[in-house]
Motif scaffolding. Sequence first.
Motif, short mmCIF file in Angstrom:
data_model
loop_
_atom_site.label_atom_id
_atom_site.label_comp_id
_atom_site.label_asym_id
_atom_site.label_seq_id
_atom_site.Cartn_x
_atom_site.Cartn_y
_atom_site.Cartn_z
N TYR A 1 1.02 -1.28 0.03
CA TYR A 1 -0.03 0.04 -0.05
C TYR A 1 1.00 1.37 0.17
N THR B 1 2.51 1.59 -3.60
CA THR B 1 1.55 2.37 -4.48
C THR B 1 1.14 4.04 -4.26
N LEU B 2 1.15 3.97 -3.03
CA LEU B 2 0.66 5.42 -2.48
C LEU B 2 1.71 6.45 -3.02
#
Length: 80
Positions: free
Chosen positions: A63, A66-67
């Motif tokens: 996460y 991807t952020l």
Amino acid sequence: MKISSFQRLAGFFLLLLPLLLSTTGAFAQSAADPEMADALRANGKIYVVVAVVGLIVAGLILYLITLDRKVSKLEQQIKK
């Protein structure tokens, strides 16, 4: 306003003091054997716990990656 080296050192010790005091409780708890961990290890369920924790950590890392990519794309678009 310039911070002197003494003020910087005093601030460092003020931050360090609570951390040092909080570790004394952890040392006090290490005297007793954790019964729950022994039971999980005996039943073979400790591997399930480790796998679940590993999946959660891997999910958080993915996460964050991807952020970071999305934020990088937005920063490049703003620069253009």
